[in-house]
Motif scaffolding. Structure first.
Motif, PDB file in Angstrom:
ATOM      1  N   ARG A  55       0.740  -1.171   0.483  1.00 64.54           N
ATOM      2  CA  ARG A  55       0.174   0.144  -0.129  1.00 64.54           C
ATOM      3  C   ARG A  55       0.965   0.984   0.597  1.00 64.54           C
ATOM      4  NH1 ARG A  55      -4.509  -2.088   4.162  1.00 64.54           N
ATOM      5  NH2 ARG A  55      -5.681  -3.679   2.755  1.00 64.54           N
ATOM      6  N   HIS A  56       2.037   1.507  -0.428  1.00 67.52           N
ATOM      7  CA  HIS A  56       3.104   2.062  -0.561  1.00 67.52           C
ATOM      8  C   HIS A  56       3.058   3.199   0.835  1.00 67.52           C
ATOM      9  CE1 HIS A  56       3.887   1.443  -4.481  1.00 67.52           C
ATOM     10  NE2 HIS A  56       3.102   0.765  -4.685  1.00 67.52           N
ATOM     11  N   ILE A  57       2.683   2.813   1.956  1.00 67.70           N
ATOM     12  CA  ILE A  57       3.110   3.280   3.535  1.00 67.70           C
ATOM     13  C   ILE A  57       3.645   5.112   3.239  1.00 67.70           C
ATOM     14  CG2 ILE A  57       3.568   1.936   4.595  1.00 67.70           C
ATOM     15  CD1 ILE A  57       1.319   2.997   6.933  1.00 67.70           C
ATOM     16  N   GLU A  58       5.643   4.187   2.987  1.00 67.17           N
ATOM     17  CA  GLU A  58       6.665   5.244   3.074  1.00 67.17           C
ATOM     18  C   GLU A  58       5.869   6.204   1.674  1.00 67.17           C
ATOM     19  OE1 GLU A  58       6.785   3.398  -0.638  1.00 67.17           O
ATOM     20  OE2 GLU A  58       6.549   2.018   0.855  1.00 67.17           O
ATOM     21  N   ASN A  59       4.841   6.402   1.610  1.00 65.40           N
ATOM     22  CA  ASN A  59       4.397   7.577   0.683  1.00 65.40           C
ATOM     23  C   ASN A  59       2.969   8.552   1.790  1.00 65.40           C
ATOM     24  OD1 ASN A  59       5.398   6.908  -0.905  1.00 65.40           O
ATOM     25  ND2 ASN A  59       3.984   6.024  -2.116  1.00 65.40           N
ATOM     26  N   TRP A  60       2.971   8.156   2.466  1.00 67.08           N
ATOM     27  CA  TRP A  60       1.734   8.669   3.596  1.00 67.08           C
ATOM     28  C   TRP A  60       2.284   8.425   5.485  1.00 67.08           C
ATOM     29  CZ3 TRP A  60      -2.099   5.173   5.897  1.00 67.08           C
ATOM     30  CH2 TRP A  60      -2.125   4.278   5.691  1.00 67.08           C
ATOM     31  N   ALA A  61       3.064   7.790   5.472  1.00 62.31           N
ATOM     32  CA  ALA A  61       3.662   7.664   6.870  1.00 62.31           C
ATOM     33  C   ALA A  61       4.392   6.784   7.289  1.00 62.31           C
ATOM     34  CB  ALA A  61       2.441   7.197   7.550  1.00 62.31           C
ATOM     35  N   GLN A  62       5.351   7.136   8.448  1.00 61.67           N
ATOM     36  CA  GLN A  62       5.988   6.926   8.233  1.00 61.67           C
ATOM     37  C   GLN A  62       6.651   5.923   9.357  1.00 61.67           C
ATOM     38  OE1 GLN A  62       8.513   9.506  10.018  1.00 61.67           O
ATOM     39  NE2 GLN A  62       9.030  11.328   7.839  1.00 61.67           N
ATOM     40  N   VAL A  63       6.710   4.414   9.007  1.00 60.24           N
ATOM     41  CA  VAL A  63       5.910   3.413   9.766  1.00 60.24           C
ATOM     42  C   VAL A  63       7.269   2.326   9.627  1.00 60.24           C
ATOM     43  CG1 VAL A  63       5.132   1.306  10.567  1.00 60.24           C
ATOM     44  CG2 VAL A  63       3.567   3.580  10.038  1.00 60.24           C
ATOM     45  N   SER A  64       8.563   2.139  10.717  1.00 62.50           N
ATOM     46  CA  SER A  64       9.244   1.229   9.828  1.00 62.50           C
ATOM     47  C   SER A  64       8.862  -0.221  10.765  1.00 62.50           C
ATOM     48  CB  SER A  64      10.984   1.876  10.974  1.00 62.50           C
ATOM     49  OG  SER A  64      10.438   1.204  12.149  1.00 62.50           O
ATOM     50  N   ARG A  65       9.959  -1.213   9.497  1.00 63.24           N
ATOM     51  CA  ARG A  65      10.313  -2.688  10.251  1.00 63.24           C
ATOM     52  C   ARG A  65      10.020  -2.672  11.723  1.00 63.24           C
ATOM     53  NH1 ARG A  65      10.795  -7.659   7.512  1.00 63.24           N
ATOM     54  NH2 ARG A  65      10.943  -8.902   8.030  1.00 63.24           N
ATOM     55  N   PRO A  66      10.240  -2.208  12.188  1.00 57.52           N
ATOM     56  CA  PRO A  66      11.368  -2.095  13.503  1.00 57.52           C
ATOM     57  C   PRO A  66      10.344  -1.743  15.073  1.00 57.52           C
ATOM     58  CG  PRO A  66      13.818  -1.753  12.847  1.00 57.52           C
ATOM     59  CD  PRO A  66      11.921  -1.589  11.834  1.00 57.52           C
ATOM     60  N   GLN A  67       9.718  -0.535  14.155  1.00 60.36           N
ATOM     61  CA  GLN A  67       7.954   0.070  15.103  1.00 60.36           C
ATOM     62  C   GLN A  67       7.291  -1.450  14.791  1.00 60.36           C
ATOM     63  OE1 GLN A  67       8.292   3.519  12.342  1.00 60.36           O
ATOM     64  NE2 GLN A  67       8.483   4.748  14.513  1.00 60.36           N
ATOM     65  N   VAL A  68       7.121  -2.258  13.512  1.00 64.85           N
ATOM     66  CA  VAL A  68       5.402  -2.819  13.433  1.00 64.85           C
ATOM     67  C   VAL A  68       6.179  -3.943  14.286  1.00 64.85           C
ATOM     68  CG1 VAL A  68       4.773  -4.420  12.263  1.00 64.85           C
ATOM     69  CG2 VAL A  68       5.315  -2.584  11.286  1.00 64.85           C
ATOM     70  N   TYR A  69       7.269  -4.044  14.412  1.00 63.30           N
ATOM     71  CA  TYR A  69       7.224  -5.317  15.838  1.00 63.30           C
ATOM     72  C   TYR A  69       6.994  -5.106  17.485  1.00 63.30           C
ATOM     73  CZ  TYR A  69       8.157  -8.183  11.822  1.00 63.30           C
ATOM     74  OH  TYR A  69       8.248  -9.692  10.828  1.00 63.30           O
ATOM     75  N   TYR A  70       8.328  -3.954  17.526  1.00 66.76           N
ATOM     76  CA  TYR A  70       8.095  -3.085  18.524  1.00 66.76           C
ATOM     77  C   TYR A  70       6.387  -3.187  19.387  1.00 66.76           C
ATOM     78  CZ  TYR A  70       8.015   0.145  22.147  1.00 66.76           C
ATOM     79  OH  TYR A  70       7.607   0.879  23.330  1.00 66.76           O
ATOM     80  N   SER A  71       5.820  -2.155  18.196  1.00 65.71           N
ATOM     81  CA  SER A  71       4.114  -2.253  18.533  1.00 65.71           C
ATOM     82  C   SER A  71       3.199  -3.607  18.835  1.00 65.71           C
ATOM     83  CB  SER A  71       3.337  -1.602  17.312  1.00 65.71           C
ATOM     84  OG  SER A  71       3.966  -0.111  16.884  1.00 65.71           O
TER      85      SER A  71
END
Length: 174
Positions: free
Chosen positions: A13-29
């Protein structure tokens, strides 16, 4: 879904174009939300394999908490400056040549972002779900912001170049 699947979906969904979410943030969350019992394992009969392979779902007690947090006024009453805004505020300490180069670079960046976002909108047209429709609106808002900033760059340049420090070797520094 599990963490890997979530990251894959976000990339599609090309999230990098509209929100800042990294792989580590996903797993941490995922770990944090599971620890706080806001996520629970979807298959409770299988052993946990970590956030990458364990399938999670939103727990029943999470939705009221999410609704409560989303009602806080801080969501709609914050103004976060961009890095470029900060640069602009400090740019008077730079030379006119540097200002012109940076602004030309910013213009290229904005045009590229608009082009990328327009491509993402085309991809999203093929997905008929509420989250894709939401992404569509958010990306359109982003494009509008980029276009407005692009329109303002020449005015910004005239203000910054007129007020910039002259680094000419003929000017004595006291």
């Amino acid at each position: 879904m599990h963490g890997y699947e979530l990251i894959k979906t976000l990339k599609q969904r090309h999230i990098e174009n509209w929100a800042q979410v990294s792989r580590p943030q996903v797993y941490y969350s995922i770990r944090k939300l599971a620890r706080e019992r806001l996520l629970e394992r979807a298959d409770k009969n299988s052993p946990s394999q970590g956030p990458e392979k364990t399938t999670y779902m939103v727990s029943a007690n999470a939705l009221p908490m999410i609704a409560e947090k989303l009602s806080e006024h801080s969501w709609s009453q914050q103004r976060l400056p961009s890095v470029f805004t900060t640069w602009s505020a400090l740019a008077l300490l730079s030379s006119p040549d540097t200002i012109r180069l940076q602004l030309a670079d910013r213009a290229r960046f904005l045009k590229d972002e608009i082009k990328n976002d327009l491509q993402t909108l085309e991809i999203l047209k093929e997905i008929d779900r509420s989250d894709a429709r939401l992404a569509h609106v958010l990306i359109k808002m982003s494009i509008a912001g980029f276009e407005t900033e692009l329109d303002m760059l020449s005015e910004l340049e005239s203000v910054l170049v007129d007020g910039a420090i002259n680094f000419s070797p003929n000017v004595s520094k006291k």
